[in-house]
Motif scaffolding. Sequence first.
Motif, mmCIF file in Angstrom:
data_model
loop_
_atom_site.group_PDB
_atom_site.id
_atom_site.type_symbol
_atom_site.label_atom_id
_atom_site.label_comp_id
_atom_site.label_asym_id
_atom_site.label_seq_id
_atom_site.Cartn_x
_atom_site.Cartn_y
_atom_site.Cartn_z
ATOM 1 N N PRO A 62 39.880 50.386 29.837
ATOM 2 C CA PRO A 62 39.200 49.099 30.046
ATOM 3 C C PRO A 62 39.909 48.206 31.057
ATOM 4 N N GLU A 63 41.230 48.315 31.124
ATOM 5 C CA GLU A 63 42.005 47.457 32.019
ATOM 6 C C GLU A 63 41.674 47.659 33.490
ATOM 7 N N ILE A 64 40.997 48.738 33.823
ATOM 8 C CA ILE A 64 40.673 49.027 35.210
ATOM 9 C C ILE A 64 39.535 48.138 35.729
ATOM 10 N N VAL A 65 38.760 47.548 34.815
ATOM 11 C CA VAL A 65 37.614 46.717 35.207
ATOM 12 C C VAL A 65 38.105 45.366 35.712
ATOM 13 N N GLU A 66 37.587 44.966 36.863
ATOM 14 C CA GLU A 66 37.945 43.688 37.457
ATOM 15 C C GLU A 66 36.717 42.793 37.558
ATOM 16 N N LEU A 67 36.912 41.529 37.267
ATOM 17 C CA LEU A 67 35.880 40.521 37.464
ATOM 18 C C LEU A 67 36.132 39.911 38.834
ATOM 19 N N LYS A 68 35.134 39.962 39.713
ATOM 20 C CA LYS A 68 35.314 39.481 41.079
ATOM 21 C C LYS A 68 34.282 38.407 41.406
ATOM 22 N N THR A 69 34.670 37.503 42.280
ATOM 23 C CA THR A 69 33.747 36.470 42.744
ATOM 24 C C THR A 69 33.910 36.295 44.243
ATOM 25 N N HIS A 70 32.816 35.938 44.879
ATOM 26 C CA HIS A 70 32.829 35.571 46.292
ATOM 27 C C HIS A 70 31.609 34.695 46.547
ATOM 28 N N LYS A 71 31.862 33.474 46.978
ATOM 29 C CA LYS A 71 30.791 32.494 47.185
ATOM 30 C C LYS A 71 29.957 32.373 45.921
ATOM 31 N N ASP A 72 28.676 32.700 45.972
ATOM 32 C CA ASP A 72 27.795 32.559 44.802
ATOM 33 C C ASP A 72 27.610 33.854 44.027
ATOM 34 N N THR A 73 28.446 34.838 44.266
ATOM 35 C CA THR A 73 28.260 36.151 43.654
ATOM 36 C C THR A 73 29.394 36.470 42.681
ATOM 37 N N VAL A 74 29.028 36.989 41.517
ATOM 38 C CA VAL A 74 29.975 37.455 40.508
ATOM 39 C C VAL A 74 29.658 38.913 40.242
ATOM 40 N N TRP A 75 30.671 39.759 40.195
ATOM 41 C CA TRP A 75 30.421 41.157 39.885
ATOM 42 C C TRP A 75 31.608 41.765 39.164
ATOM 43 N N LEU A 76 31.360 42.893 38.534
ATOM 44 C CA LEU A 76 32.400 43.690 37.903
ATOM 45 C C LEU A 76 32.607 44.923 38.754
ATOM 46 N N ALA A 77 33.873 45.304 38.910
ATOM 47 C CA ALA A 77 34.193 46.459 39.745
ATOM 48 C C ALA A 77 35.305 47.271 39.096
ATOM 49 N N MET A 78 35.276 48.557 39.362
ATOM 50 C CA MET A 78 36.372 49.426 38.948
ATOM 51 C C MET A 78 36.519 50.527 39.988
ATOM 52 N N ASP A 79 37.754 50.810 40.331
ATOM 53 C CA ASP A 79 38.088 51.824 41.333
ATOM 54 C C ASP A 79 39.129 52.765 40.747
ATOM 55 N N ALA A 80 38.865 54.038 40.815
ATOM 56 C CA ALA A 80 39.831 55.049 40.382
ATOM 57 C C ALA A 80 39.297 56.407 40.815
ATOM 58 N N GLU A 81 39.976 57.443 40.366
ATOM 59 C CA GLU A 81 39.543 58.799 40.708
ATOM 60 C C GLU A 81 38.974 59.504 39.493
#
Length: 129
Positions: A62-81
């Motif tokens: 679960p720790e791999i999930v990131e909450l990201k924001t930019h201007k008016d946008t909010v998203w969840l992201a995860m990067d791995a192999e």
Amino acid sequence: MKTNRIQLAALTALATLARNNPDLPGPSINLYSGGSIDGFVYVGLDGPAALEAWRVALGWLPEIVELKTHKDTVWLAMDAEFMGVPFQVNTFTVPVSVEVASVLPEAAGLASDEVPSGLPQAWSAEVSA
């Protein structure tokens, strides 16, 4: 000349994931080839519940999930192999405003670049309710 050979590992990883998890939410998938991202897989999903299902299927913590924001946008992201293939998994359907998202880490007592672990699971339950 570029061929599908450079994407073979990505295609194999996706086929394995689909075969082992046929009920995963349907994604939008892009396979990239070029430069330093040969065989890179981008997965776009509809909402936190879908992202959580993919996280579990990929075997990521679960720790791999990131909450990201930019201007008016909010998203969840995860990067791995997965199976040695780099994946980036995102959802832009996050039921929270930029204002709320920007204070979540502080409210949890974290530095501004950290995100509370387990957040997607809580949102998944809230969204499915």
